[in-house]
Motif scaffolding. Structure first.
Motif, short mmCIF file in Angstrom:
data_model
loop_
_atom_site.label_atom_id
_atom_site.label_comp_id
_atom_site.label_asym_id
_atom_site.label_seq_id
_atom_site.Cartn_x
_atom_site.Cartn_y
_atom_site.Cartn_z
N ASN A 80 -1.74 -27.24 -14.49
CA ASN A 80 -1.50 -28.26 -15.48
C ASN A 80 0.20 -29.31 -16.06
OD1 ASN A 80 -3.82 -27.81 -17.07
ND2 ASN A 80 -2.73 -26.48 -18.57
N ARG A 81 1.09 -28.50 -14.47
CA ARG A 81 2.15 -29.07 -14.91
C ARG A 81 2.60 -30.09 -13.81
NH1 ARG A 81 4.92 -23.13 -12.62
NH2 ARG A 81 4.04 -22.10 -14.21
N PHE A 82 1.06 -30.10 -12.94
CA PHE A 82 1.37 -31.30 -11.23
C PHE A 82 0.23 -31.81 -12.73
CE2 PHE A 82 2.22 -26.81 -9.82
CZ PHE A 82 3.47 -27.33 -8.90
N GLY A 83 -0.19 -32.00 -13.82
CA GLY A 83 -0.83 -33.08 -14.47
C GLY A 83 -2.51 -32.86 -14.32
N ALA A 84 -2.60 -31.90 -13.46
CA ALA A 84 -3.60 -31.74 -12.81
C ALA A 84 -5.02 -30.84 -13.57
CB ALA A 84 -4.02 -31.03 -11.33
N LYS A 85 -6.33 -31.42 -13.68
CA LYS A 85 -6.33 -30.88 -14.89
C LYS A 85 -7.75 -30.12 -14.10
CE LYS A 85 -9.46 -31.41 -18.72
NZ LYS A 85 -8.85 -30.08 -18.90
N ILE A 86 -7.74 -28.82 -14.32
CA ILE A 86 -8.59 -27.53 -13.27
C ILE A 86 -9.50 -26.99 -14.38
CG2 ILE A 86 -8.42 -26.17 -11.79
CD1 ILE A 86 -7.25 -28.07 -11.03
N GLU A 87 -10.79 -27.10 -13.64
CA GLU A 87 -11.94 -25.89 -15.08
C GLU A 87 -11.88 -24.62 -14.54
OE1 GLU A 87 -12.81 -27.33 -17.92
OE2 GLU A 87 -12.10 -29.71 -16.76
N THR A 88 -12.27 -23.74 -15.09
CA THR A 88 -12.75 -22.35 -14.12
C THR A 88 -13.79 -22.51 -13.03
OG1 THR A 88 -12.58 -21.93 -17.07
CG2 THR A 88 -12.86 -19.99 -15.49
N GLU A 89 -15.14 -23.11 -13.80
CA GLU A 89 -15.66 -23.08 -11.77
C GLU A 89 -14.49 -23.80 -10.66
OE1 GLU A 89 -15.82 -24.60 -14.95
OE2 GLU A 89 -16.99 -26.54 -14.76
N ASP A 90 -13.35 -24.02 -10.97
CA ASP A 90 -13.12 -24.68 -9.31
C ASP A 90 -12.73 -23.93 -9.17
OD1 ASP A 90 -13.93 -26.89 -10.94
OD2 ASP A 90 -12.45 -27.80 -11.45
N ILE A 91 -12.11 -22.64 -9.29
CA ILE A 91 -11.52 -21.60 -9.05
C ILE A 91 -11.70 -20.84 -8.51
CG2 ILE A 91 -9.23 -20.24 -9.37
CD1 ILE A 91 -8.30 -22.64 -9.53
N LEU A 92 -11.82 -20.19 -7.63
CA LEU A 92 -12.28 -18.56 -6.73
C LEU A 92 -11.31 -18.30 -5.72
CD1 LEU A 92 -15.92 -18.07 -4.90
CD2 LEU A 92 -14.29 -17.80 -4.14
N ILE A 93 -10.68 -17.08 -6.66
CA ILE A 93 -10.12 -15.65 -6.30
C ILE A 93 -10.12 -15.17 -5.10
CG2 ILE A 93 -8.31 -14.24 -6.99
CD1 ILE A 93 -8.08 -16.41 -8.95
N THR A 94 -9.42 -15.02 -4.30
CA THR A 94 -9.11 -14.42 -2.57
C THR A 94 -8.78 -13.93 -2.28
OG1 THR A 94 -8.92 -16.01 -1.45
CG2 THR A 94 -10.90 -16.72 -1.88
N ASN A 95 -8.38 -12.81 -1.03
CA ASN A 95 -8.03 -11.48 -1.14
C ASN A 95 -7.26 -12.43 0.25
OD1 ASN A 95 -9.22 -9.16 -1.41
ND2 ASN A 95 -10.59 -9.71 -0.54
N GLY A 96 -5.73 -13.14 -0.47
CA GLY A 96 -4.92 -13.97 0.31
C GLY A 96 -5.11 -14.75 0.91
N GLY A 97 -4.62 -16.52 1.02
CA GLY A 97 -5.13 -17.67 1.82
C GLY A 97 -5.91 -17.31 3.02
N SER A 98 -5.12 -15.56 3.67
CA SER A 98 -6.42 -15.84 4.92
C SER A 98 -7.94 -15.66 5.00
CB SER A 98 -5.89 -14.68 5.15
OG SER A 98 -4.32 -15.06 5.81
N GLU A 99 -8.11 -15.34 3.82
CA GLU A 99 -9.66 -15.15 3.63
C GLU A 99 -10.15 -16.15 3.04
OE1 GLU A 99 -12.65 -12.16 1.02
OE2 GLU A 99 -11.29 -12.72 -0.17
N ALA A 100 -8.90 -17.61 2.02
CA ALA A 100 -9.56 -18.37 1.28
C ALA A 100 -10.39 -18.93 2.39
CB ALA A 100 -8.78 -19.25 0.55
N LEU A 101 -9.38 -18.89 3.73
CA LEU A 101 -9.01 -20.24 5.10
C LEU A 101 -10.26 -19.78 5.34
CD1 LEU A 101 -5.60 -20.42 5.82
CD2 LEU A 101 -7.49 -22.68 5.40
N GLN A 102 -10.85 -18.45 6.05
CA GLN A 102 -12.15 -18.02 6.36
C GLN A 102 -12.81 -18.87 6.06
OE1 GLN A 102 -11.83 -13.72 7.72
NE2 GLN A 102 -9.19 -14.25 7.49
#
Ligand SMILES: Cc1ncc(COP(=O)(O)O)c(C=O)c1O
Length: 399
Positions: A80-102
């Motif tokens: 929200n600090r950046f003025g970006a409107k994000i919904e719950t389903e938009d986020i998926l938590i990962t084991n670090g940025g590394s797993e996110a990239l894989q």
């Protein structure tokens, strides 16, 4: 027995592959200044451990595959600090940025597909992309030009019909290059023109210096459906061992693809997610002190590097890395020599040689990446050791 072509095409990380030499040097009593790895020495905020200590369940159970609800909520508030409107389903938590990239590259790539990336790039992209069967289509940049890449001519030159995505690390590792809003617009327009996914790795988002503005691709609605942001607590909160990151995307197909992989690996660690939620709840002012500290270190490293005769180096605008071209033919060989043959008063130094940060064969052999993650007095000494080492290396007849 034969290994897969994918794994055979991978390299060992240039950030870690010389650790054995450093280990031996230390066994012999030498002190080694480590500039090779982006492991910050700044203390992890106590809020992390407090949240973990307050865990009061009797069973340490699996969490949801998409991540802990409290953490997701904290991430939404942070954006929200950046003025970006994000919904719950938009986020998926990962084991670090590394797993996110894989996960992201597994969702995007088929064998032979390419990802555009400015080279030099964070070397582990080699591994993440190769594991998904893909290749890097490099946008080649140079030390002399300050590693700048948000240029339509450069982008067009690197594009091939096999490109499915453009990956951006902003602020950059290893170059420290930062993108202005106009630069981001150039990349967005290019991605729309060629129908590419944008993989925006923003793990250093807060580390922008000289009064520069923090940016996020999340602020650009026109590319929302092709945007995948990768993020992490590792650098932002000096919490590399927590292994918590996330993917942010509004693309529903991508959300489904990521969730299939996430369910296969069950979940992220329950306690670390609680700690990470407390980190994202910290006020924006938390970053001021860290940013000032890194900016001073950057100035210090740059000043000391510029004392080295024959060096090519530009002052970077962000992250906590600096690239430098040394007057040697091979920074791999020079590093091995520093760790095995050289010391000054029982001390030596280790950097990351940069060849492995390039996709184009032969590039980067004379370059190094320095992570300025030590106190200033240690940075001054470490750069002095590179300078003294170079003098002796050359005097011994090495090229
Ligand atoms: C640009 C970039 N992306 C992703 C990562 C992965 O970080 P982690 O897996 O610790 O979140 C790193 C780590 O150095 C990085 O520099």
């Amino acid at each position: 027995m034969k290994l897969s072509n994918n794994v055979m095409s991978m390299q060992f990380s240039p950030i870690r592959k010389f650790n054995g030499y450093a280990f031996d040097a230390k066994k012999k009593g030498k002190k080694v200044y480590h500039l090779n790895i982006g492991q910050p020495d700044i203390s992890t905020p106590p809020a992390f451990l407090e949240a973990v200590k307050n865990f009061d369940e009797t069973v340490l159970a699996y969490a949801e595959s998409g991540g802990d609800t409290k953490l997701i909520e904290a991430v939404i508030q942070y954006f929200n600090r950046f003025g970006a409107k994000i919904e719950t389903e938009d986020i998926l938590i990962t084991n670090g940025g590394s797993e996110a990239l894989q996960m992201v590259f597994s969702c995007i790539l088929d064998p032979g597909d390419q990802v555009m990336m400015a080279e030099p790039f964070y070397t582990n992209y080699h591994t993440f992309i190769a594991a998904a069967g893909g290749e890097i289509a490099p946008i080649t940049t140079t030390a002399e030009e300050g590693y700048f890449y948000a240029d339509p001519v450069k982008l067009e030159k690197a594009y091939t019909e096999n490109c499915k995505a453009i990956a951006i690390v902003n602020p950059g590792n290893p170059t420290g290059c930062t993108l202005s809003e106009a630069d981001i617009q150039v990349i967005c327009d290019f991605a729309v023109k060629h129908d590419l996914w944008i993989v925006a790795d923003e793990v250093y988002r807060e580390f922008v210096y000289d009064g520069g503005k923090m940016n996020t691709f999340a602020k650009y609605p026109a590319i929302a459906d092709r945007l995948i942001i990768v993020d992490s607590v590792s650098k932002r909160f000096s919490a590399c061992g927590a292994r918590v990151g996330f993917v942010l995307t509004k693309n529903k197909d991508m959300q489904d693809g990521l969730m299939k992989i996430a369910q296969g690996r069950l979940c992220c660690p329950t306690l670390e997610m609680l700690g990470a939620a407390a980190l994202y709840e910290l006020p924006g002012e938390y970053f001021n002190e860290t940013r000032t500290e890194y900016e001073q270190r950057r100035d210090c490293v740059y000043r000391e590097l510029m004392k080295i005769p024959g060096i090519v180096c530009q002052k970077p605008g962000g992250a906590f890395y600096i690239m430098a071209k040394l007057p040697v033919e091979s920074t791999d060989d020079f590093l091995v020599w520093l760790l095995t043959e050289f010391d000054d008063g029982g001390e030596t130094v280790m950097y990351a040689p940069a060849e492995g940060f390039y996709a184009t064969p032969g590039l980067g052999k004379s370059e190094i990446r320095i992570a300025y993650i030590l106190k200033q007095e240690d940075l001054v000494r470490a750069i002095e050791l590179i300078r003294l080492g170079l003098e002796k290396y050359k005097a011994e007849g090495h090229r």
